[in-house]
Design a protein around this motif. Sequence first.
Motif, short mmCIF file in Angstrom:
data_model
loop_
_atom_site.label_atom_id
_atom_site.label_comp_id
_atom_site.label_asym_id
_atom_site.label_seq_id
_atom_site.Cartn_x
_atom_site.Cartn_y
_atom_site.Cartn_z
N CYS A 47 0.85 -1.19 0.00
CA CYS A 47 0.00 0.00 0.00
C CYS A 47 0.88 1.24 0.00
O CYS A 47 1.85 1.32 0.76
CB CYS A 47 -0.93 0.01 1.22
SG CYS A 47 -2.04 1.44 1.28
N VAL B 285 0.76 5.63 -0.02
CA VAL B 285 -0.06 6.80 0.26
C VAL B 285 0.69 8.03 -0.23
O VAL B 285 1.86 8.23 0.13
CB VAL B 285 -0.39 6.94 1.76
CG1 VAL B 285 -1.27 8.15 2.01
CG2 VAL B 285 -1.06 5.67 2.26
N TRP C 204 -4.41 6.77 -2.33
CA TRP C 204 -4.11 5.53 -1.62
C TRP C 204 -4.12 4.43 -2.67
O TRP C 204 -5.12 4.25 -3.38
CB TRP C 204 -5.15 5.26 -0.53
CG TRP C 204 -5.06 6.18 0.65
CD1 TRP C 204 -5.31 7.52 0.67
CD2 TRP C 204 -4.68 5.83 1.97
NE1 TRP C 204 -5.12 8.03 1.92
CE2 TRP C 204 -4.73 7.02 2.75
CE3 TRP C 204 -4.30 4.63 2.60
CZ2 TRP C 204 -4.43 7.03 4.12
CZ3 TRP C 204 -3.99 4.64 3.96
CH2 TRP C 204 -4.05 5.83 4.70
#
Length: 293
Positions: free
Chosen positions: A133, A135, A143
């Motif tokens: 992930c 960001v 995201w």
Amino acid sequence: MNSYIAIDWGSTNLRAWYYHDGVCQQARRSESGITRLNGRTPAEVFHAVTEGWPVDDLPVIMAGMVGSNAGWMNAPYLPCPVSLEDIASHLTRVEQRGWIVPGLSIHAEDNVNVMRGEETQLLGAARLLPASCYVMPGTHCKWVSEAQRQIVSFRTLMTGELHHLLLNHALIGTGLPEQVADADAFRQGLETGVHDRSILRRLFEVRAAHVLGVRPRESVSEFLSGLLIGHEVALMAETFVEEKTAPLTLIAGPALAERYLQAMALCGLPAQRLDSDRAFQHGIRSIANELDY
């Protein structure tokens, strides 16, 4: 390819770098973003910002809103899921002056989304600090979910723009004095945003608190920033981040990174920070290396 010109051309500004033998020879900045051309064409701005550079002898790679339908030339989006390796093979040639990196898109029943510019940062981040992930804070925070070097999905949150609109064009910010840095106010907003998901009922309280003298009028911006960022991170931790034990990669400059790291710590999300400029430069370099020039 160790010699090339890289351009990060967004909506409100433009940054350019000239590399020779892997070393940055010169960097330039302009406020002539795609929405601020002031009557000039993109080609005219390009010539001005690269004046004196060997644009006829080196590959020029551009990323960002320059490839939008409001930019120099519309570079088609690559639909997700997409392999990161596919990005370099889908560049759009523009007026024999360079190549534009494609954006990414999602068109699903529950998620319709686009990005431009961030895909280049992702390309660099996946090599420098890989994660499942990513960001990327900013006016529109991204995201991104990755699996096996494929961008699987992403969401966009208008946190930065909402903060600007509420503070400058809504009742919340009416009549406020000059705002000051206030770490305590930010932290209070952060804790409220993380623990209370009913953000709509909290927004008017931002104004009520300073009207009643509960909060200093000079600290409204900081509290509001914490409230919005806290809400964003808590929401995405609950609905988007699948693996909460492995560190996600936060791609940001120092100021925004510190704010998001505080929010992530409150939400129990481990994170590793990567400078956004470094991610972009590494991404552009990897694309240059793939060019047959």
